[in-house]
Design a protein around this motif. Sequence first.
Motif, PDB file in Angstrom:
ATOM      1  N   SER A  61      -6.834   6.339   0.926  1.00  0.00           N
ATOM      2  CA  SER A  61      -6.372   4.935   1.602  1.00  0.00           C
ATOM      3  C   SER A  61      -6.765   4.628   2.748  1.00  0.00           C
ATOM      4  O   SER A  61      -7.239   3.324   2.995  1.00  0.00           O
ATOM      5  CB  SER A  61      -4.704   5.015   1.783  1.00  0.00           C
ATOM      6  OG  SER A  61      -3.938   5.369   0.418  1.00  0.00           O
ATOM      7  N   LYS A 105       0.890  -1.238  -0.028  1.00  0.00           N
ATOM      8  CA  LYS A 105      -0.002  -0.045  -0.134  1.00  0.00           C
ATOM      9  C   LYS A 105       1.151   1.153   0.120  1.00  0.00           C
ATOM     10  O   LYS A 105       1.860   1.581   0.893  1.00  0.00           O
ATOM     11  CB  LYS A 105      -0.867   0.019   1.187  1.00  0.00           C
ATOM     12  CG  LYS A 105      -1.735   1.420   1.566  1.00  0.00           C
ATOM     13  CD  LYS A 105      -2.569   1.786   0.429  1.00  0.00           C
ATOM     14  CE  LYS A 105      -3.547   0.836  -0.216  1.00  0.00           C
ATOM     15  NZ  LYS A 105      -4.145   1.258  -1.544  1.00  0.00           N
ATOM     16  N   ASN A 114      -2.833   3.827  -6.726  1.00  0.00           N
ATOM     17  CA  ASN A 114      -3.922   3.802  -5.867  1.00  0.00           C
ATOM     18  C   ASN A 114      -5.198   3.683  -6.136  1.00  0.00           C
ATOM     19  O   ASN A 114      -6.178   2.928  -5.690  1.00  0.00           O
ATOM     20  CB  ASN A 114      -3.661   4.722  -4.786  1.00  0.00           C
ATOM     21  CG  ASN A 114      -2.287   4.704  -3.769  1.00  0.00           C
ATOM     22  OD1 ASN A 114      -1.684   3.760  -3.522  1.00  0.00           O
ATOM     23  ND2 ASN A 114      -2.107   5.676  -2.975  1.00  0.00           N
TER      24      ASN A 114
END
Length: 304
Positions: A70, A4, A101
């Motif tokens: 996120s 991530k 993302n």
Amino acid sequence: MRKKLIYFICVCIGSFTISCETSMSNNSNDNFLEIGNDKFMEGEYEDALKYYRSCSQELASVILLNNMGSAYEQMGDLDSAEIYFRAAMVLDRFNTITINNLAECLELKNDYSGALLHFNQAIQIDSNSVILFSNRGELYLEMQQYQNAIADFNMAISLNSSDPLAYNNRAELYEILGDYDAAIIDLDQAINLDSNYAVAYNNRGFLLKILGNFEKSLSDYNKAIFIDSQQGVFFLDRGVLHMEMGHMQEACEDWLLAEKAGYDVADFQPLMDKYCKNEKCLSLIFMISELYYKMFNSIINLCF
């Protein structure tokens, strides 16, 4: 297994440097962003969002919008996550972290064509990014385009042979193709590169179980849980191993721990109903006794 991408105050992307220290008026924003990032890393996504929202709207940046997206993604609110990632792209449409993302978010929403479009766009901008090739390879894996997936994983490894994520991802592909020996070789390499890579230990434990090497499999599962005891799937997998070894009490204990960690154990509910009643009763008795113990200590402290 993905990596991530969130920002930590100041980030260098290719030839672009995004700085948060442009003026004194930004200091409070920096503090809120830093605290929000700390909360994010601790898994406290609601609190992270509170601090992110405390940043001045006039100073909204690619950094802030990405991190908010996120946080929403981690909470499962994919629609809100997509909104923030797209807002970040409006500010900088060449930012590969934002594009990555957004692609991941679209993949989670099962919009594979949209995800692939954005991964391709990001790789056109930065063709030397290990993370982008690794993540696109994961998408190809989901799409069952195995030749494309292995090409991306091989490219990621060629760009950085010291990245354990790429080896773990390629091992997942080898597992799907039934080449367990090749998968274990890649997982061995991932663990050699990062001895605290809990997912790699868990994945290797799964393969060793399939190959009938239960003792080594159990050792790997134990190591994964020792490194990261917050992953319910680790307990679930170890429980399955205990079941296959005939250790139903240990299996039940692990499945209950998986459920406690937030993992959906619905598929195992019939087995838990059949074998785990005693363990559930013991767990309830322990909780009640612990409560009474605390109450007793409180009374003692008040009286004496």
